[in-house]
Design a protein around this motif. Structure first.
Motif, PDB file in Angstrom:
ATOM      1  N   ALA A   1       1.693 -11.249 -15.600  1.00 14.07           N
ATOM      2  CA  ALA A   1       2.126 -10.257 -16.893  1.00 14.07           C
ATOM      3  C   ALA A   1       1.524  -8.991 -16.483  1.00 14.07           C
ATOM      4  CB  ALA A   1       1.539 -11.083 -17.937  1.00 14.07           C
ATOM      5  N   HIS A   2       0.908  -8.504 -15.320  1.00 10.11           N
ATOM      6  CA  HIS A   2       0.665  -7.305 -15.318  1.00 10.11           C
ATOM      7  C   HIS A   2      -0.648  -6.799 -16.206  1.00 10.11           C
ATOM      8  CE1 HIS A   2       3.691  -6.999 -12.133  1.00 10.11           C
ATOM      9  NE2 HIS A   2       4.328  -7.097 -12.931  1.00 10.11           N
ATOM     10  N   GLN A   3      -1.502  -8.171 -16.679  1.00 12.75           N
ATOM     11  CA  GLN A   3      -2.481  -7.729 -17.182  1.00 12.75           C
ATOM     12  C   GLN A   3      -3.894  -8.048 -16.711  1.00 12.75           C
ATOM     13  OE1 GLN A   3      -1.756  -7.154 -20.476  1.00 12.75           O
ATOM     14  NE2 GLN A   3      -3.873  -7.230 -21.460  1.00 12.75           N
ATOM     15  N   ALA A   4      -4.015  -8.097 -15.282  1.00 11.64           N
ATOM     16  CA  ALA A   4      -5.260  -8.427 -14.674  1.00 11.64           C
ATOM     17  C   ALA A   4      -5.964  -7.420 -14.095  1.00 11.64           C
ATOM     18  CB  ALA A   4      -4.856  -9.443 -13.389  1.00 11.64           C
ATOM     19  N   GLY A   5      -5.226  -6.054 -14.327  1.00 14.44           N
ATOM     20  CA  GLY A   5      -6.092  -4.835 -13.997  1.00 14.44           C
ATOM     21  C   GLY A   5      -6.246  -4.689 -12.488  1.00 14.44           C
ATOM     22  N   LEU A   6      -5.391  -5.248 -11.654  1.00 14.13           N
ATOM     23  CA  LEU A   6      -5.250  -4.856 -10.207  1.00 14.13           C
ATOM     24  C   LEU A   6      -4.635  -3.634  -9.935  1.00 14.13           C
ATOM     25  CD1 LEU A   6      -3.330  -8.706  -9.181  1.00 14.13           C
ATOM     26  CD2 LEU A   6      -5.993  -7.840  -8.920  1.00 14.13           C
ATOM     27  N   VAL A   7      -5.011  -3.193  -8.625  1.00 15.95           N
ATOM     28  CA  VAL A   7      -4.560  -1.779  -8.579  1.00 15.95           C
ATOM     29  C   VAL A   7      -3.039  -1.989  -8.466  1.00 15.95           C
ATOM     30  CG1 VAL A   7      -4.506  -0.413  -6.346  1.00 15.95           C
ATOM     31  CG2 VAL A   7      -6.504  -1.268  -7.185  1.00 15.95           C
ATOM     32  N   PRO A   8      -2.410  -0.579  -8.770  1.00 11.18           N
ATOM     33  CA  PRO A   8      -0.790  -0.823  -8.836  1.00 11.18           C
ATOM     34  C   PRO A   8      -0.439  -0.936  -7.561  1.00 11.18           C
ATOM     35  CG  PRO A   8      -1.672   0.746 -10.142  1.00 11.18           C
ATOM     36  CD  PRO A   8      -2.937   0.157  -9.400  1.00 11.18           C
ATOM     37  N   TYR A   9      -0.686  -0.093  -6.304  1.00 10.24           N
ATOM     38  CA  TYR A   9      -0.164  -0.027  -5.140  1.00 10.24           C
ATOM     39  C   TYR A   9      -1.113   0.292  -3.852  1.00 10.24           C
ATOM     40  CZ  TYR A   9       4.119   0.363  -1.794  1.00 10.24           C
ATOM     41  OH  TYR A   9       4.806   0.295  -0.921  1.00 10.24           O
ATOM     42  N   ILE A  10      -0.881  -0.345  -2.908  1.00 12.15           N
ATOM     43  CA  ILE A  10      -1.748   0.350  -1.699  1.00 12.15           C
ATOM     44  C   ILE A  10      -0.887   0.464  -0.503  1.00 12.15           C
ATOM     45  CG2 ILE A  10      -3.260  -0.358   0.176  1.00 12.15           C
ATOM     46  CD1 ILE A  10      -4.868  -2.055  -1.772  1.00 12.15           C
ATOM     47  N   VAL A  11      -0.850   1.871  -0.052  1.00  8.41           N
ATOM     48  CA  VAL A  11       0.165   2.207   0.972  1.00  8.41           C
ATOM     49  C   VAL A  11      -0.354   1.852   2.262  1.00  8.41           C
ATOM     50  CG1 VAL A  11       1.096   4.144   2.191  1.00  8.41           C
ATOM     51  CG2 VAL A  11       0.710   4.242  -0.172  1.00  8.41           C
ATOM     52  N   PHE A  12      -0.006   0.674   3.011  1.00  9.43           N
ATOM     53  CA  PHE A  12      -0.536  -0.196   4.214  1.00  9.43           C
ATOM     54  C   PHE A  12      -0.044   0.726   5.406  1.00  9.43           C
ATOM     55  CE2 PHE A  12      -1.075  -3.482   0.954  1.00  9.43           C
ATOM     56  CZ  PHE A  12      -2.112  -3.813   1.233  1.00  9.43           C
ATOM     57  N   LEU A  13       0.921   1.524   5.143  1.00 10.30           N
ATOM     58  CA  LEU A  13       1.492   2.278   6.298  1.00 10.30           C
ATOM     59  C   LEU A  13       0.404   3.299   6.803  1.00 10.30           C
ATOM     60  CD1 LEU A  13       4.236   2.821   7.953  1.00 10.30           C
ATOM     61  CD2 LEU A  13       4.697   4.457   6.292  1.00 10.30           C
ATOM     62  N   ASN A  14      -0.130   3.656   5.909  1.00  7.89           N
ATOM     63  CA  ASN A  14      -1.361   4.769   6.329  1.00  7.89           C
ATOM     64  C   ASN A  14      -2.329   4.056   7.192  1.00  7.89           C
ATOM     65  OD1 ASN A  14      -0.464   6.528   4.671  1.00  7.89           O
ATOM     66  ND2 ASN A  14      -1.754   6.153   2.779  1.00  7.89           N
ATOM     67  N   ARG A  15      -2.586   2.671   7.353  1.00  9.38           N
ATOM     68  CA  ARG A  15      -3.436   2.002   8.269  1.00  9.38           C
ATOM     69  C   ARG A  15      -2.908   1.727   9.424  1.00  9.38           C
ATOM     70  NH1 ARG A  15      -5.083   1.883   3.081  1.00  9.38           N
ATOM     71  NH2 ARG A  15      -7.037   1.012   2.482  1.00  9.38           N
TER      72      ARG A  15
ATOM     73  N   ARG B   1      -7.218  -8.606   3.406  1.00 15.91           N
ATOM     74  CA  ARG B   1      -8.246  -8.570   3.192  1.00 15.91           C
ATOM     75  C   ARG B   1      -8.429  -7.041   2.268  1.00 15.91           C
ATOM     76  NH1 ARG B   1      -8.599  -9.745   8.783  1.00 15.91           N
ATOM     77  NH2 ARG B   1      -8.538  -7.306   9.369  1.00 15.91           N
ATOM     78  N   ILE B   2      -7.609  -6.346   2.888  1.00 17.95           N
ATOM     79  CA  ILE B   2      -7.553  -5.032   1.865  1.00 17.95           C
ATOM     80  C   ILE B   2      -7.214  -5.410   0.302  1.00 17.95           C
ATOM     81  CG2 ILE B   2      -6.566  -2.817   1.308  1.00 17.95           C
ATOM     82  CD1 ILE B   2      -5.981  -2.221   4.410  1.00 17.95           C
TER      83      ILE B   2
ATOM     84  N   ARG C   1      -0.845  -2.979 -16.946  1.00 17.84           N
ATOM     85  CA  ARG C   1      -0.833  -2.069 -15.557  1.00 17.84           C
ATOM     86  C   ARG C   1      -0.288  -2.847 -14.498  1.00 17.84           C
ATOM     87  NH1 ARG C   1      -6.589  -1.022 -11.974  1.00 17.84           N
ATOM     88  NH2 ARG C   1      -5.763   1.301 -11.401  1.00 17.84           N
ATOM     89  N   TYR C   2       1.026  -2.202 -14.346  1.00 17.33           N
ATOM     90  CA  TYR C   2       1.952  -3.026 -13.302  1.00 17.33           C
ATOM     91  C   TYR C   2       1.446  -2.689 -11.882  1.00 17.33           C
ATOM     92  CZ  TYR C   2       6.218  -3.905 -10.957  1.00 17.33           C
ATOM     93  OH  TYR C   2       7.209  -4.332  -9.774  1.00 17.33           O
ATOM     94  N   SER C   3       1.366  -4.019 -11.457  1.00 15.20           N
ATOM     95  CA  SER C   3       0.917  -4.124  -9.902  1.00 15.20           C
ATOM     96  C   SER C   3       1.709  -4.951  -9.002  1.00 15.20           C
ATOM     97  CB  SER C   3      -0.837  -4.689  -9.910  1.00 15.20           C
ATOM     98  OG  SER C   3      -0.978  -4.616  -8.545  1.00 15.20           O
ATOM     99  N   GLY C   4       2.192  -4.551  -7.946  1.00 16.58           N
ATOM    100  CA  GLY C   4       2.857  -5.328  -6.848  1.00 16.58           C
ATOM    101  C   GLY C   4       1.911  -6.065  -5.771  1.00 16.58           C
ATOM    102  N   LEU C   5       0.477  -5.888  -6.168  1.00 18.09           N
ATOM    103  CA  LEU C   5      -0.150  -6.266  -4.906  1.00 18.09           C
ATOM    104  C   LEU C   5      -0.272  -7.852  -4.660  1.00 18.09           C
ATOM    105  CD1 LEU C   5      -3.644  -4.380  -4.680  1.00 18.09           C
ATOM    106  CD2 LEU C   5      -1.323  -3.916  -3.493  1.00 18.09           C
TER     107      LEU C   5
END
Length: 423
Positions: free
Chosen positions: A136-150, A190-191, A204-208
């Motif tokens: 439900a996007h109610q967990a407070g997770l980070v919305p998105y992480i750009v793994f391409l940067n890694r 891990r990230i 808070r919409y998150s796709g992680l």
């Protein structure tokens, strides 16, 4: 300048559209409104082409294509074209698999997700989060992480993560000449495991988490993510095209391109997932990566609209579909279901410009949108399925007139006017 000349040629040649539906359910006035809206959107470069499929009371009443794959006006959009569905993947990929696992008694929505994803047991801010809160996007997770940067530096692949040829240690294909180190998936996990969680329990919409779900599904089902989906869902609705990495399949369908990527892939992305995170996982993910035709999307949305039943066969239980498609945290001003998007709270009181989706959509309706320009919505009360497919990210993702012109909501509203009688 060249693009403008090509667009002018496109307009002079004429507005290309095809249809395979008996559109008698739609009035001539309605058809004119739809065509005019799409023609204007293409001329304003909201997208080079699109298609719409609408079904009412379990019958397709409108299926029509408009424009071309690109502004070169070479390949016209076809009714059986394959689209990169982007975030629509979330409700057609991991979500039906999770629903099936709930039906099988292998998942409880209200126990800690760390029961199913054990690394989270070590993290104080994650170990008690439930799957219900996550979906439900109610967990407070980070919305998105750009793994391409890694995996890259200034758009150039880092040699320790990406090679230009496949080998035993670099099996997953991200693009035509890019193969990702087998262990990169574990780096992604891990990230995510170490990412911060907001203390504010609000929408808070998150796709992680959707990057984790395929592995969770495999652990609980004992099958690969793709095979579990195919055997339990896609085969049951007789889907012919829904799947990942269409270049690996022997489809006769033409694939609609997405972005002319000048940063990483240095070419027009076609047949490979547009989303970089999904690409680095070999194109198979829960956040994006699914391709399919409008017809096969309709089969899935029809399954949901009929509460888990497709052509008389109960594939998912009515109870699980009802639970996943209802608002979960309305008191927190969170409109979301479990994975599914829902109308804005109070949507039926809003003017069209402020509504999402059409203000005529029932509060019980649900669906999802995708970054590439896709949108699906089902309304069980009014028995209406609306599917809109485009590649609005062509030539690049800065093209946002699809949103600014409010095209999908306006189209959705026209079909309500045409097909749903005043009640």
């Amino acid at each position: 300048m060249l693009l403008k000349l090509r667009l002018l040629l496109f307009i002079l040649i004429g507005f290309i559209c095809t249809s395979n539906a008996q559109n008698s359910a739609i009035s001539d006035t309605g058809l004119s409104k739809i065509d005019a809206l799409l023609e204007d959107a293409i001329q304003q470069q909201a997208f080079p082409g699109a298609q719409i499929l609408v079904a009412h009371e379990d019958a397709i009443v409108f299926h029509k294509t408009y424009g071309y794959h690109t502004y070169d006006s070479v390949q016209s959009v076809g009714l059986n074209d394959l689209y990169d569905l982007a975030s629509v993947t979330k409700i057609l990929g991991p979500l039906p698999a999770l629903m099936k696992l709930v039906d099988e008694g292998k998942i409880d929505l209200d126990v800690p997700f760390s029961d199913y994803w054990q690394p989270w047991r070590k993290y104080k801010d994650k170990k008690q989060i439930t799957l219900r809160e996550i979906l439900a996007h109610q967990a407070g997770l980070v919305p998105y992480i750009v793994f391409l940067n890694r995996a890259t530096k200034n758009g150039i692949p880092k040699d320790r993560f990406i090679k230009d040829s496949q080998s035993k240690n670099y099996k997953k294909q991200a693009y035509s000449n890019q193969f990702v180190k087998n262990g990169f998936q574990n780096k992604v996990f891990r990230i995510i495991n170490r990412s911060k969680v907001s203390s504010n329990k609000e929408y808070r919409y998150s796709g992680l988490s959707f990057l984790l779900f395929p592995k969770v599904i495999e652990n609980l089902s004992g099958k690969t993510y793709q095979s579990y989906l195919k055997e339990n869902i896609y085969d049951a609705v007789k889907s012919r095209t829904l799947g990942f990495n269409p270049n690996d399949k022997q489809y006769s369908n033409t694939i609609v391109p997405t972005e002319l990527d000048t940063f990483w892939r240095k070419s027009l992305v076609k047949g490979y997932v547009h989303d970089e995170n999904a690409a680095l996982l070999g194109g198979v993910s829960g956040n994006a990566g699914l391709f399919g035709t409008a017809d096969d999307l309709y089969k899935m949305m029809n399954l949901y609209q009929n509460m888990g039943k497709y052509k008389g066969q109960q594939i998912l239980s009515e109870a699980v579909v009802k639970e996943f498609t209802r608002i979960q945290f309305q008191k927190n001003n969170n409109r979301r279901g479990l994975g599914f998007d829902k109308p804005l709270i109070g949507n039926d009181t809003l003017i069209l410009e402020n509504a999402y989706p059409s203000p005529k959509a029932a509060p019980s309706s649900f669906g999802h949108a995708g970054f590439t320009g896709t949108f699906v919505w089902a309304d069980p009360k009014n028995q209406l399925v609306f599917i809109f497919l485009s590649n609005r990210v062509y030539p690049d993702r800065s093209h946002r007139k699809l949103y600014g012109l409010n095209i999908r909501t306006r189209l959705h509203d026209i079909f309500y006017d045409e097909l749903i009688k005043a009640q």
